[in-house]
Design a protein around this motif. Structure first.
Motif, PDB file in Angstrom:
ATOM      1  N   ASN A 656       0.824  -1.292  -0.026  1.00 33.11           N
ATOM      2  CA  ASN A 656       0.062  -0.200  -0.003  1.00 33.11           C
ATOM      3  C   ASN A 656       0.883   1.185  -0.036  1.00 33.11           C
ATOM      4  OD1 ASN A 656      -1.925   1.982   0.453  1.00 33.11           O
ATOM      5  ND2 ASN A 656      -3.260   0.593   1.467  1.00 33.11           N
ATOM      6  N   ASP A 658      -0.253   4.129   0.678  1.00 29.97           N
ATOM      7  CA  ASP A 658      -0.411   4.995   1.818  1.00 29.97           C
ATOM      8  C   ASP A 658       0.229   4.236   3.177  1.00 29.97           C
ATOM      9  OD1 ASP A 658      -1.372   6.153   3.847  1.00 29.97           O
ATOM     10  OD2 ASP A 658      -3.322   6.201   3.429  1.00 29.97           O
ATOM     11  N   GLN A 661      -1.807   2.936   5.869  1.00 30.72           N
ATOM     12  CA  GLN A 661      -2.665   1.878   5.561  1.00 30.72           C
ATOM     13  C   GLN A 661      -1.734   0.627   5.717  1.00 30.72           C
ATOM     14  OE1 GLN A 661      -6.233   1.981   4.982  1.00 30.72           O
ATOM     15  NE2 GLN A 661      -5.786   3.871   5.901  1.00 30.72           N
TER      16      GLN A 661
END
Ligand SMILES: *[C@@H]1O[C@H](CO)[C@@H](O)[C@H](O)[C@H]1NC(C)=O
Ligand SMILES: *[C@@H]1O[C@H](CO)[C@@H](O)[C@H](O)[C@H]1NC(C)=O
Ligand SMILES: *[C@@H]1O[C@H](CO)[C@@H](O)[C@H](O)[C@H]1NC(C)=O
Ligand SMILES: *[C@@H]1O[C@H](CO)[C@@H](O)[C@H](O)[C@H]1NC(C)=O
Ligand SMILES: *[C@@H]1O[C@H](CO)[C@@H](O)[C@H](O)[C@H]1NC(C)=O
Length: 681
Positions: A656, A658, A661
């Motif tokens: 991920n 992000d 996340q």
């Protein structure tokens, strides 16, 4: 003995100084019966005065220190105990003619002496000869009167010669060969001085030879002169007498039987007389002195008389002898008689010298190099934080020499930008020695601290750092050796590809996650790997994964090889990190995601193809598609597909972009654990 003589003379000189009352040159008695007279040393058995001489050997010191054989006017010139000799002056026999009646002897002398009352003397046949002078004459010596025997002649010995002169010029100086002078050897056994002459008509030679002479003389002492044909009839002649212990005992054997040998000194020997009966005493070999006196024989210090007792090496006196050895490195068959020569021939010596010299130079150079090397070694050791690590006592600090046997080309198992890895045995443990390319710019503190931190990371899924060697420019690291090699090799080996079932793959992924999670969870100092990839996950025989190539190992590699902002392999690198330049634990999580994908697909992720493997999985996930065709055929059986999908899901989570996340490694471990449990059920 010249030595004895000298010694005695010295003693006498000392004694003489104190005996000032005595008339100059008169009898001087030194200690005991050691004495002399008129400069003549009188050794026992000779002696002057009661108790000082053996019977037959008495000497009288008459007038102004003139030693004579006792009871005679025979002057003594020299006395010696060994050899048993006396030199005395004996009268010359003569016969003279009167011009009034030149055909008849007017007067004569037999020159007979009463010198041998006790029979101790014999005229030395070896030292003396009989000389007859005159024109013309025949003379002889007679000896060994046979008292009242039935012999044809009254003496046992007769020996003589004839001398004739054709005219006054016949006799020649220096030539005693029958003209004016004749000479003859004498036999041993002569006991006295006695001469007889035949008378010849001297009428024609009265002017140059009125007398004839006969005498015994030291054969080295007399040289004929024509003038001697007119010599004084009072003249005496030096004659050597041999003396011996005679009397009732006629030999050493007999002396031994009586137990009364005159040879009373220790270290003395008895020898039979060679001139008449009787025996003499001699000090044994290696001893010197008077064998007729108790303790008369003393050890000779041969070393003090190198001329008489030669030694070409090291001389050492011993009782009765001496040792002579060559100096070390020298040899001789007999150093007493032959020069000691070097054990090596000269050429060898020279070459040895040259080689020796070269060796010395080489050795000196060697020492200098070694010293320099040592100093350098110490410098490196200190620069690399050796002192800090020493104190910390966390890992073993290897000496350069200890690792040397490992660092052989035949032991090289890996090579790359970081340096070289060698496999070998140290301290009976199989190890991998990581030898970085030199040029490390780490500060010693930094390095030491990293080592301390890493040494505390002990986990079954992390390659253990055993020790390091700080004595080199860039420290070498010693790790436990992991037998099967890297996960990368196992997965992607081109030939001889090993089958890997799902269980094994699952276990590898789970345990690797464990290792990374442990690193990230370190209480004091969080350790970030920074380069998680299959090549840095090693497998042991049981396929237990071990995370490697992190911490100091990476530090060193980074510092020398890459510029600071390029860490690790782009293929596995967190794009976020690439953007921010900030390495976090989530960066490792990203990389681990790629690892999972490789494990389940058995396909190599590559940066060059825009990381197709990763994007393929990400796309599938995005489109909520099953990635069945991406899985490795070996494990992608119907029963496994669900699990593989879940696994792929975990990987995608790790990838991920992000960061927030992204799961942590601990989360990954938990998920994998759950996955495993579900499988068991
Ligand atoms: C020689 O004989 C004569 C006469 O007999 C005598 O006077 C003379 O002293 C003798 N000479 C010697 C040297 O004996
Ligand atoms: C011996 O003596 C005689 C007489 O004096 C002389 O003539 C003769 O030359 C001598 N012979 C030798 C060989 O001297
Ligand atoms: C001795 O010799 C001389 C000279 O030759 C001679 O005249 C004389 O007779 C000799 N005397 C005797 C006793 O033969
Ligand atoms: C011979 O002996 C005498 C007496 O001992 C000595 O004075 C003399 O020098 C000797 N001569 C030689 C040539 O030896
Ligand atoms: C020879 O000796 C005797 C006695 O000792 C002496 O009277 C005489 O003068 C001596 N002769 C010479 C020539 O010295």
């Amino acid at each position: 003995m010249p030595t004895a003589f000298l010694l005695m003379a010295l003693l006498l000189a000392a004694a003489a100084a104190s005996a000032t009352a005595e008339a100059a040159g008169s009898l001087v008695v030194t200690h005991g019966c050691g004495m002399s007279c008129g400069g003549v040393v009188i050794p026992y058995p000779f002696g002057i005065g009661g108790g000082c001489f053996r019977k037959g050997f008495e000497i009288e010191c008459v007038n102004n220190g003139r030693p004579v054989l006792a009871g005679t006017s025979i002057q003594v010139v020299h006395l010696s105990a060994d050899p048993a000799e006396s030199l005395v002056l004996l009268p010359v026999g003569w016969m003279c003619y009167n011009a009034s009646n030149p055909s008849k002897a007017a007067d004569f002398s037999y020159a007979e002496t009463e010198m041998n009352k006790d029979g101790v003397y014999r005229i030395s046949n070896t030292h003396n000869e009989l000389v007859v002078l005159g024109c013309n004459t025949m003379a002889y010596t007679a000896s060994g009167k046979t008292e009242g025997g039935g012999a044809a002649y009254p003496y046992a010995y007769y020996t003589g010669c004839m001398s004739y002169c054709n005219d006054s010029a016949s006799a020649r100086d220096g030539l005693c060969a029958g003209v004016g002078c004749c000479r003859v050897d004498i036999p041993p056994g002569l006991t006295g001085n006695y001469f007889e002459f035949h008378a010849y008509n001297h009428s024609t030679m009265m002017d140059y030879s009125p007398c004839d002479y006969a005498f015994l003389v030291d054969r080295n002492n007399y040289t004929f002169r024509r003038s001697d044909l007119l010599m004084d009839t009072n003249r005496t002649s030096p004659v050597w007498l041999d003396w011996a212990i005679r009397g009732d005992v006629l030999s050493c054997t007999q002396a031994a039987k009586t137990g009364q040998s005159a040879c009373v000194s220790a270290h003395s020997d008895c020898v039979d007389s060679t001139n008449g009966p009787g025996y003499n005493c001699k000090c044994s070999k290696g001893y010197d002195g008077n064998a007729y006196l108790a303790d008369g024989c003393t050890n000779i210090d041969e070393c003090a008389h190198p001329v008489k007792y030669p030694c070409y090496g090291v001389c050492k006196d011993t009782q009765g002898s001496y040792q002579c050895t060559c100096h070390p490195g020298y040899e001789s068959d007999d150093p007493r008689t032959e020069q000691c020569v070097p054990k090596f021939p000269l050429a060898a010596q020279i070459s040895t010298g040259a080689i020796g010299g070269a060796l010395v130079i080489a050795f000196t150079a060697f020492v200098i190099i070694i010293r320099k090397e040592k100093r350098k070694t110490k410098e490196f050791y200190e620069k690399n934080g050796g002192l800090t690590l020493e104190k910390a006592k966390v890992i073993k600090l290897f000496k350069k020499e200890e690792l040397k046997p490992v660092l052989k080309i035949s032991n090289l198992i890996g090579k790359g930008g970081f340096g070289e890895v060698y496999k070998g045995v140290v301290d009976d443990i199989l190890v991998a020695v990581k030898k970085p390319i030199s040029g490390n710019v780490l500060e010693n503190k930094q390095f030491a601290n990293k080592v301390i931190i890493q040494s505390q990371v002990i986990h079954k899924n992390i390659v253990r750092l055993i020790g390091c060697c700080l004595e080199v420019d860039t420290p070498m690291l010693v790790y436990e050796f992991i037998s099967k090699g890297s996960l990368h090799d196992i997965l992607h080996r081109v030939d001889n590809k090993e089958p890997l079932n799902l269980d094994v793959r699952l276990s590898i992924v789970a345990e690797s996650a464990h290792g990374l999670a442990y690193m990230h969870s370190q209480a004091h100092t969080k350790i970030l790997h920074g380069d998680v990839k299959p090549a840095n996950i090693l497998l042991d025989d049981s396929f237990v994964p071990k995370i490697s190539d992190f911490g100091i190992s990476r530090l060193i590699a980074i510092d020398k090889e890459h510029t600071a902002n390029v860490i690790g392999d782009m293929t596995y690198m967190d794009p976020v990190y690439l953007q921010t330049g900030l390495l976090t634990e989530k960066s490792d999580v990203y990389s681990f995601g790629v690892v999972i994908l490789e494990v389940i697909s058995r396909k190599k992720a590559t940066h060059s193809d825009n990381n197709s493997l990763v994007t393929s999985f990400l796309e599938c996930h995005k489109e909520k598609k099953k990635a069945t065709e991406l899985f490795d055929k070996e494990i992608a059986t119907t029963g496994n597909l669900e699990l593989l999908d879940t696994l792929a899901g975990i990987a995608v989570g790790c990838l991920n972009l992000d960061v927030d996340q992204r799961p942590s490694m601990t989360d990954v471990v938990a998920r994998l654990l759950t996955l495993n449990r579900s499988r068991m059920v």
